[in-house]
Each structure stands twice: as C-alpha cells, then as structure tokens.
Design a protein around this motif. Structure first.
Motif, PDB file in Angstrom:
ATOM      1  N   ASN A  37       0.820  -1.207   0.000  1.00  6.36           N
ATOM      2  CA  ASN A  37       0.000   0.000   0.000  1.00  6.36           C
ATOM      3  C   ASN A  37       0.856   1.261   0.000  1.00  6.36           C
ATOM      4  O   ASN A  37       0.915   1.999   0.987  1.00  6.36           O
ATOM      5  CB  ASN A  37      -0.968   0.009   1.191  1.00  6.36           C
ATOM      6  CG  ASN A  37      -2.102  -0.977   1.009  1.00  6.36           C
ATOM      7  OD1 ASN A  37      -2.952  -0.813   0.130  1.00  6.36           O
ATOM      8  ND2 ASN A  37      -2.104  -2.033   1.814  1.00  6.36           N
TER       9      ASN A  37
ATOM     10  N   ASN B 226       0.188  -3.522  -4.159  1.00  7.78           N
ATOM     11  CA  ASN B 226      -0.658  -2.324  -4.124  1.00  7.78           C
ATOM     12  C   ASN B 226       0.179  -1.058  -4.071  1.00  7.78           C
ATOM     13  O   ASN B 226       0.262  -0.374  -3.056  1.00  7.78           O
ATOM     14  CB  ASN B 226      -1.637  -2.389  -2.956  1.00  7.78           C
ATOM     15  CG  ASN B 226      -2.590  -3.556  -3.079  1.00  7.78           C
ATOM     16  OD1 ASN B 226      -2.839  -4.047  -4.183  1.00  7.78           O
ATOM     17  ND2 ASN B 226      -3.129  -4.008  -1.964  1.00  7.78           N
TER      18      ASN B 226
ATOM     19  N   MET C 206       6.164  -0.450  -9.232  1.00  7.73           N
ATOM     20  CA  MET C 206       6.492  -1.415  -8.186  1.00  7.73           C
ATOM     21  C   MET C 206       8.000  -1.431  -7.928  1.00  7.73           C
ATOM     22  O   MET C 206       8.442  -1.366  -6.776  1.00  7.73           O
ATOM     23  CB  MET C 206       5.994  -2.792  -8.601  1.00  7.73           C
ATOM     24  CG  MET C 206       4.487  -2.859  -8.796  1.00  7.73           C
ATOM     25  SD  MET C 206       3.974  -4.401  -9.590  1.00  7.73           S
ATOM     26  CE  MET C 206       2.208  -4.137  -9.767  1.00  7.73           C
TER      27      MET C 206
ATOM     28  N   ARG D   5      -0.844  -5.789  -8.187  1.00  6.79           N
ATOM     29  CA  ARG D   5      -1.902  -4.825  -7.891  1.00  6.79           C
ATOM     30  C   ARG D   5      -3.187  -5.616  -7.693  1.00  6.79           C
ATOM     31  O   ARG D   5      -3.667  -6.292  -8.600  1.00  6.79           O
ATOM     32  CB  ARG D   5      -2.074  -3.808  -9.023  1.00  6.79           C
ATOM     33  CG  ARG D   5      -3.273  -2.865  -8.800  1.00  6.79           C
ATOM     34  CD  ARG D   5      -3.405  -1.853  -9.908  1.00  6.79           C
ATOM     35  NE  ARG D   5      -2.418  -0.789  -9.758  1.00  6.79           N
ATOM     36  CZ  ARG D   5      -2.612   0.334  -9.080  1.00  6.79           C
ATOM     37  NH1 ARG D   5      -3.773   0.540  -8.447  1.00  6.79           N
ATOM     38  NH2 ARG D   5      -1.677   1.253  -9.015  1.00  6.79           N
ATOM     39  N   ASN D   6      -3.746  -5.504  -6.489  1.00  2.00           N
ATOM     40  CA  ASN D   6      -4.968  -6.230  -6.166  1.00  2.00           C
ATOM     41  C   ASN D   6      -6.206  -5.516  -6.690  1.00  2.00           C
ATOM     42  O   ASN D   6      -6.228  -4.287  -6.813  1.00  2.00           O
ATOM     43  CB  ASN D   6      -5.105  -6.391  -4.650  1.00  2.00           C
ATOM     44  CG  ASN D   6      -4.168  -7.434  -4.084  1.00  2.00           C
ATOM     45  OD1 ASN D   6      -3.830  -8.392  -4.746  1.00  2.00           O
ATOM     46  ND2 ASN D   6      -3.758  -7.236  -2.836  1.00  2.00           N
TER      47      ASN D   6
ATOM     48  N   PHE E  17      -7.604  -2.014  -5.185  1.00  5.92           N
ATOM     49  CA  PHE E  17      -6.608  -0.976  -4.908  1.00  5.92           C
ATOM     50  C   PHE E  17      -6.571  -0.056  -6.126  1.00  5.92           C
ATOM     51  O   PHE E  17      -5.955  -0.355  -7.142  1.00  5.92           O
ATOM     52  CB  PHE E  17      -5.222  -1.569  -4.650  1.00  5.92           C
ATOM     53  CG  PHE E  17      -4.192  -0.514  -4.314  1.00  5.92           C
ATOM     54  CD1 PHE E  17      -4.149   0.053  -3.048  1.00  5.92           C
ATOM     55  CD2 PHE E  17      -3.285  -0.080  -5.271  1.00  5.92           C
ATOM     56  CE1 PHE E  17      -3.222   1.047  -2.738  1.00  5.92           C
ATOM     57  CE2 PHE E  17      -2.353   0.902  -4.967  1.00  5.92           C
ATOM     58  CZ  PHE E  17      -2.316   1.461  -3.703  1.00  5.92           C
TER      59      PHE E  17
ATOM     60  N   ALA F  49      -3.699   5.319  -8.098  1.00  3.18           N
ATOM     61  CA  ALA F  49      -2.807   5.130  -9.238  1.00  3.18           C
ATOM     62  C   ALA F  49      -2.282   6.464  -9.746  1.00  3.18           C
ATOM     63  O   ALA F  49      -3.004   7.468  -9.749  1.00  3.18           O
ATOM     64  CB  ALA F  49      -3.533   4.400 -10.371  1.00  3.18           C
TER      65      ALA F  49
ATOM     66  N   PRO G  13       1.178   3.970 -13.921  1.00  2.00           N
ATOM     67  CA  PRO G  13       1.719   2.916 -13.046  1.00  2.00           C
ATOM     68  C   PRO G  13       2.316   1.780 -13.872  1.00  2.00           C
ATOM     69  O   PRO G  13       1.762   1.387 -14.903  1.00  2.00           O
ATOM     70  CB  PRO G  13       0.490   2.452 -12.266  1.00  2.00           C
ATOM     71  CG  PRO G  13      -0.673   2.749 -13.164  1.00  2.00           C
ATOM     72  CD  PRO G  13      -0.301   4.011 -13.877  1.00  2.00           C
TER      73      PRO G  13
ATOM     74  N   ASN H  78      -1.214  -8.100 -12.524  1.00  3.78           N
ATOM     75  CA  ASN H  78      -2.311  -7.162 -12.313  1.00  3.78           C
ATOM     76  C   ASN H  78      -3.604  -7.933 -12.126  1.00  3.78           C
ATOM     77  O   ASN H  78      -4.002  -8.725 -12.985  1.00  3.78           O
ATOM     78  CB  ASN H  78      -2.445  -6.204 -13.491  1.00  3.78           C
ATOM     79  CG  ASN H  78      -3.440  -5.086 -13.205  1.00  3.78           C
ATOM     80  OD1 ASN H  78      -3.915  -4.922 -12.079  1.00  3.78           O
ATOM     81  ND2 ASN H  78      -3.767  -4.302 -14.230  1.00  3.78           N
TER      82      ASN H  78
ATOM     83  N   ASN I 129      -6.406  -6.122 -11.036  1.00  2.09           N
ATOM     84  CA  ASN I 129      -7.417  -5.068 -10.951  1.00  2.09           C
ATOM     85  C   ASN I 129      -7.920  -4.689 -12.340  1.00  2.09           C
ATOM     86  O   ASN I 129      -7.191  -4.056 -13.112  1.00  2.09           O
ATOM     87  CB  ASN I 129      -6.836  -3.842 -10.253  1.00  2.09           C
ATOM     88  CG  ASN I 129      -7.892  -2.807  -9.921  1.00  2.09           C
ATOM     89  OD1 ASN I 129      -8.927  -2.722 -10.570  1.00  2.09           O
ATOM     90  ND2 ASN I 129      -7.633  -2.013  -8.901  1.00  2.09           N
TER      91      ASN I 129
ATOM     92  N   LEU J  33      -2.067  -1.330 -15.894  1.00  2.00           N
ATOM     93  CA  LEU J  33      -0.643  -1.007 -15.783  1.00  2.00           C
ATOM     94  C   LEU J  33      -0.177  -0.493 -17.136  1.00  2.00           C
ATOM     95  O   LEU J  33      -0.407  -1.140 -18.170  1.00  2.00           O
ATOM     96  CB  LEU J  33       0.169  -2.237 -15.400  1.00  2.00           C
ATOM     97  CG  LEU J  33      -0.052  -2.824 -14.001  1.00  2.00           C
ATOM     98  CD1 LEU J  33       0.878  -4.009 -13.775  1.00  2.00           C
ATOM     99  CD2 LEU J  33       0.139  -1.783 -12.922  1.00  2.00           C
TER     100      LEU J  33
END
Length: 398
Positions: free
Chosen positions: A200, A222, A227, A245-246, A249, A252, A256, A285, A287, A292
């Motif tokens: 996070n 996250n 990252m 990335r969950n 979340f 951004a 990202p 990813n 999400n 991304l």
C-alpha cells in the motif's frame, strides 16, 4: 505448484527487550540516540548508537535521521507506527550511518501507519543514503529527506534490512516530490537487503538511485506508481521479486508500471549507466479498473538483463505494454531470457533493443475460487518464500 494463501498480514510482536550477561546479569541500556528516543516517541537525530526494543510500542512523530557515524539497531518483532497525515514523518539514514533492521520470519520488523483506517500515503517511508557511484555525481541531494548521496565506494555498507514490512508509505510533498516505500540513494553492495515487503504505497514501492546494492526476495503489493524503479546508474541485482496490484486498490499515478528503469534523463550516456540484473520476477495485475501502463519500461540509457520473468493479468485486468524500450529522452536496451506472459498484457513497444522473446502461455499463474494464487514451478518469482508475511491477494470479480 507453489501456493500462497489468501491471509491478512499478521504482525507478530515479541517481548525481547533486554540482554544480560551470564556473569553479571546486567541489563544493556538501549540508549536514546542522543535524545531522539524519548520513551516510545521517535523524532529528531540519532547521533549515538541506539537500539529499538520489541517490547516498546514506538510512534514515529516526525523525521528520524540516523547521523553519520551512528548505528540504529531494531530488534526482531519491533513495530513502529508513523504519525499519519504528514509529509515530515520518515526514517532516514545518512551516508556513513547504519541501520540494522534484522527481523526474522517469525518476528518481522514492521513500519506502519498509526491511523485507525490506514491508507497509502499516510507517512513517508524509509530513505537510505550511501557512498556508492551514481551518474549524478558524488554529492547529490536526495529527492526527499535532504540527504547527500554518492561517492566512489561501491562496497559501502549502510547496514541490513531483513524481514522488514513497510506499509501505507508514499506521502506526497508536492507535484515533484513523493516518498517511496523504500528509497536507496547510492547504497553500496556491502548493505544486506532481503525478505522485504512494501504494501500500500502511494508512489513507488522500491526505488534505487544509483548504487550497487543487491536485493533478494522483495514483494511490492498495491503500489500507486511503479512497483520496482531505478535511475542514476544503478548496477545491482534484484533476485526473486513479486509485484502485484490487487482488485480494489485503485490509487494510481498517470502511468503505473511493474518495472520502470532509467539511467539518466538528462544524459543517457552518463556513466555509470544503469545496468541492473533482474532474476525470477513476476508482475501481476488483478485489478480490471486500473491498467498497468507497462510490465517493464526500460529507457533513458538503461541496459538491463532480465532472466525468468512472468507478466500476467487476471480476468479483464490488463497492461498497456508488456516491454517498452522507447522514450523521447533516450531509449533503453534489455536482454531477456526465459520470459513468459499470460493474459491481456499488451505488446512490446520497441525503440531501443529487445534481445530475446517473450512466450505467451495460458497456465503460468492461476487464481482459484478461494483467492489462492498459484504459479507454476520455475516460472517467475517463487511465491513460497513470502509465506512468512501472510500476504493478501484480493480478487473480487471471479
């Protein structure tokens, strides 16, 4: 199959607060660092060697800077809560200083927010400066924390970070300055870094500004921006890195990425050129609402070597590009082997050189109904080594 169960992070605190000698049974004074440690409050400058004790519930209320010549040791199982909602709350380690944060799998060291409902960007993060080479010079001021970094000592030792969790980091100072989870400015290869979790974060997870430090077993979950990130002539090795990335979340940046690698945006030929080696990496990813921009963007003079990487997107989650070496401030070069991709991860955008191919597969990573994530043995990062952190995967839209 190597599995990592869907569990919440569990912080384990230990009551390790004193050391004694068999012959005199004296308690060792942990010290106050020259006045920066007052009971359970941390702020100011650590000018003398000091130890943080696992038996104390510490609160970081402002900046805490370990001064050159001093060592701050943190016991296994220590939890440090940072005052949330401020941009001046962070832990910094000057050139010539050391941080010994040596946790264990059963007693990790944890840096977190003190907020009742913590979120990304609640506080700054960890900032370490060293004496290793950069292509920005030998006395460069860090983007955050005001530390000088750089030099000629590539084997410089800034201490050890092992079994450390840093979460809810990334406080934004202004449009140009934001903290990463952990920032390494000119940190040398004598520094030990392994088994690290950044969770996070409101900017990058881990970023290297020059230097030669090597990192093993690093997990970024996250992260609002990149990252894994490097610049300024970083030449170390990153081995066994997992970025995810969950679903849910949604914080951004505009772009990202899993990996962003620069050398020098002003002069891509400046020495030393960033020549990192990455081994055993997964960029995932989960999400569907946040794409991304890239799996790996290798640019601005960087010459990277990547061996055994998995780019994966689950369900309708996606990447814009898989690998991108094109940039108007200088292209990058990447030699890539044993690379696979799965799901909607885009195509390669070539401006520089990509030596090697990425094979598309269908069974490199799976998500089951109970949100267990499984990866095929030998493909990408080995997730089993992160079981000590009991990390959480969130996949809502099965």
């Amino acid at each position: 199959m190597k599995n990592l169960k869907n569990l919440l992070i569990v912080a384990v605190a230990a009551s390790i607060f004193s050391c004694s000698s068999d012959d005199d049974n004296r308690t060792i004074d942990p010290g106050n660092g020259g006045g920066a440690i007052t009971d359970n409050e941390l702020k100011g400058e650590i000018s003398e060697d000091a130890t943080l004790l696992a038996s104390v519930d510490y609160t970081l209320t402002s900046s805490l800077t370990v001064k050159s010549g001093a060592t701050l040791t943190i016991e296994p199982g220590t939890v440090i809560k940072a005052k949330s909602g401020r941009t001046d709350v962070f832990l910094a380690v000057e050139r010539g200083a050391k941080l010994i944060a040596k946790g264990t799998a059963s007693l990790p060291i944890k840096f977190t927010s003190d907020a009742a409902s913590p979120k990304a960007g609640d506080w700054g993060g960890l900032v370490l400066a060293g004496k290793a080479k950069t292509n920005k010079g030998t006395d460069v001021e860090s983007e955050v924390a005001g530390l000088l970094y750089g030099g000629t000592e590539d084997t410089d030792n800034s201490g050890e970070l092992s079994y450390v969790i840093a979460e809810y980091t990334g406080a934004k100072i202004n449009g140009e300055q934001e903290f990463n989870g952990i920032s390494f400015f000119g940190v040398g290869s004598g520094t030990v870094v392994n088994n690290i979790i950044v969770n996070n974060g409101n900017d990058d997870g881990i970023e290297f500004f020059g230097g030669t430090v090597n990192v093993t077993n690093v997990y970024c979950a996250n992260i609002a921006d990149d990252m894994f990130d490097w610049t300024d002539g970083y030449t170390g090795t990153i081995n066994n890195a997992f970025g995810v990335r969950n679903d849910g979340f949604d914080a951004a940046s505009e772009d990202p990425r899993g990996i962003e690698g620069d050398s020098n945006s002003s002069d891509p030929t400046a020495a030393p050129i960033s020549t990192p080696t990455l081994k055993n990496v997964t960029i995932l990813n989960l999400n569907p609402d946040v794409q991304l921009k890239g799996g790996a963007e290798i640019r601005r003079g960087t010459v990277a070597t990547i061996d055994n990487i998995l780019f994966a997107a689950y369900g309708t989650a996606s990447f814009g590009n898989r690998i991108d070496t094109n940039d108007d401030k200088g292209n990058g070069t990447v030699t890539i082997t044993n690379a696979v991709s799965q799901g909607n991860v885009g195509t390669d955008k070539v401006g520089g050189d990509i030596d090697g191919t990425v094979t598309e597969i269908t069974d490199g990573i799976t998500v089951t109904a109970d949100n267990t994530i499984s990866t095929k043995t030998g493909i990408g990062a080995d997730l089993s080594v992160f079981s000590w952190a009991n990390q959480s995967f969130v996949v809502v839209k099965l």
